[in-house]
Design a protein around this motif. Structure first.
Motif, PDB file in Angstrom:
ATOM      1  N   HIS A  26      13.177 -87.754  23.101  1.00  0.00           N
ATOM      2  CA  HIS A  26      12.644 -88.155  24.404  1.00  0.00           C
ATOM      3  C   HIS A  26      12.285 -86.938  25.256  1.00  0.00           C
ATOM      4  CE1 HIS A  26      13.151 -91.456  27.759  1.00  0.00           C
ATOM      5  NE2 HIS A  26      11.908 -91.048  27.604  1.00  0.00           N
ATOM      6  N   HIS A  81       9.791 -88.633  34.070  1.00  0.00           N
ATOM      7  CA  HIS A  81      10.842 -88.136  33.183  1.00  0.00           C
ATOM      8  C   HIS A  81      11.655 -87.022  33.836  1.00  0.00           C
ATOM      9  CE1 HIS A  81       8.431 -90.315  30.146  1.00  0.00           C
ATOM     10  NE2 HIS A  81       9.599 -90.501  29.590  1.00  0.00           N
ATOM     11  N   TRP A 137       8.791 -98.783  34.045  1.00  0.00           N
ATOM     12  CA  TRP A 137       9.936 -98.177  34.721  1.00  0.00           C
ATOM     13  C   TRP A 137      10.450 -99.093  35.819  1.00  0.00           C
ATOM     14  CZ3 TRP A 137      11.604 -93.013  33.823  1.00  0.00           C
ATOM     15  CH2 TRP A 137      10.811 -92.289  32.919  1.00  0.00           C
ATOM     16  N   ASP A 173      13.835 -95.608  32.723  1.00  0.00           N
ATOM     17  CA  ASP A 173      12.763 -95.695  31.728  1.00  0.00           C
ATOM     18  C   ASP A 173      13.011 -96.885  30.808  1.00  0.00           C
ATOM     19  OD1 ASP A 173      10.826 -95.237  29.778  1.00  0.00           O
ATOM     20  OD2 ASP A 173      11.330 -93.110  29.518  1.00  0.00           O
ATOM     21  N   HIS A 177      10.603 -96.114  23.534  1.00  0.00           N
ATOM     22  CA  HIS A 177      11.053 -94.806  23.021  1.00  0.00           C
ATOM     23  C   HIS A 177      12.345 -94.344  23.701  1.00  0.00           C
ATOM     24  CE1 HIS A 177       8.270 -92.820  26.230  1.00  0.00           C
ATOM     25  NE2 HIS A 177       9.497 -92.642  26.625  1.00  0.00           N
TER      26      HIS A 177
END
Ligand code: MN
Length: 209
Positions: A26, A81, A137, A173, A177
């Motif tokens: 990630h 992120h 998100w 998130d 993934h």
């Protein structure tokens, strides 16, 4: 030049909530790729001297539609992120919400006022995260008049690129993934576990701004 935030924990230190392979992939692959592509797009748009917040908040000024979309997606990926990884600590979890410092107390008061307490906030964030259809998100943000608000966004959008004027301080998130290697299709299990690594002292510091 936009750079990934430096982590103050090792990839392995968020176990068992997030396993090492998920973190390596990630942060080391996904986030790195967003950051690289955002730098390239910002350079191309002549915006490399601006902050990510300025770029995401001013997308409508970018005339080229393809470039605007790239900035929105890659810039959002970069920004979201950085916030997500910044919110964690190896000793995170509910206990950090009761920290005695002034910032945490002020934040705790705001959470109690808006959501009735930490459980109420977690419930709202979980519902937003689990209810986001497809990739996206959930965010906790501060409004221009200092209120706390929970929202969800699709893809790499966020309250800044959506032009809400709100400032995100916690990012969750829910792209596959973020959890699929470990939790498979069980997004709700990942969301539940996620709160075990959130450092509310860090969120409180962002709330104070
Ligand atoms: Mn992600």
């Amino acid at each position: 030049m936009f750079t990934q935030i430096t982590l103050d924990y090792a990839f392995s230190e968020l176990e068992p909530v997030l396993d090492t392979l998920t973190m390596e992939t990630h942060y080391g692959k996904h986030h790195a790729a967003y950051t690289k592509a955002f730098n390239e797009a910002a350079e191309k748009a002549g915006l490399a001297d601006k902050s990510a917040e300025e770029i995401l908040g001013g997308l409508s000024a970018v005339a080229d539609e393809a470039l605007r979309t790239t900035l929105r997606n890659q810039g959002g990926g970069y920004y979201n992120h950085n916030l997500y990884f910044q919110n964690f600590a190896k000793d995170g979890g509910d206990a950090t919400f009761a920290a005695e410092d002034a910032a945490t107390k002020a934040f705790a008061e705001a959470v109690t006022g808006e959501f009735g307490g930490l459980d109420g906030l977690k419930e709202k964030l979980s519902a937003a995260a689990v209810g986001q259809f497809g990739s996206g998100w959930a965010f906790l943000s501060v409004t221009s008049d200092g209120k706390l608000v929970v929202t969800k966004s699709a893809n790499q959008d966020n309250p800044i690129s959506e032009g809400t004027g709100n400032r995100p301080i916690l990012a969750l998130d829910v792209w596959e993934h973020a959890y699929y290697l470990q939790y498979k299709n069980l997004r709700a299990d990942y969301v539940k576990a996620y709160f075990g690594i959130v450092d509310w002292r860090k969120v409180a510091a962002l709330y104070r701004g």
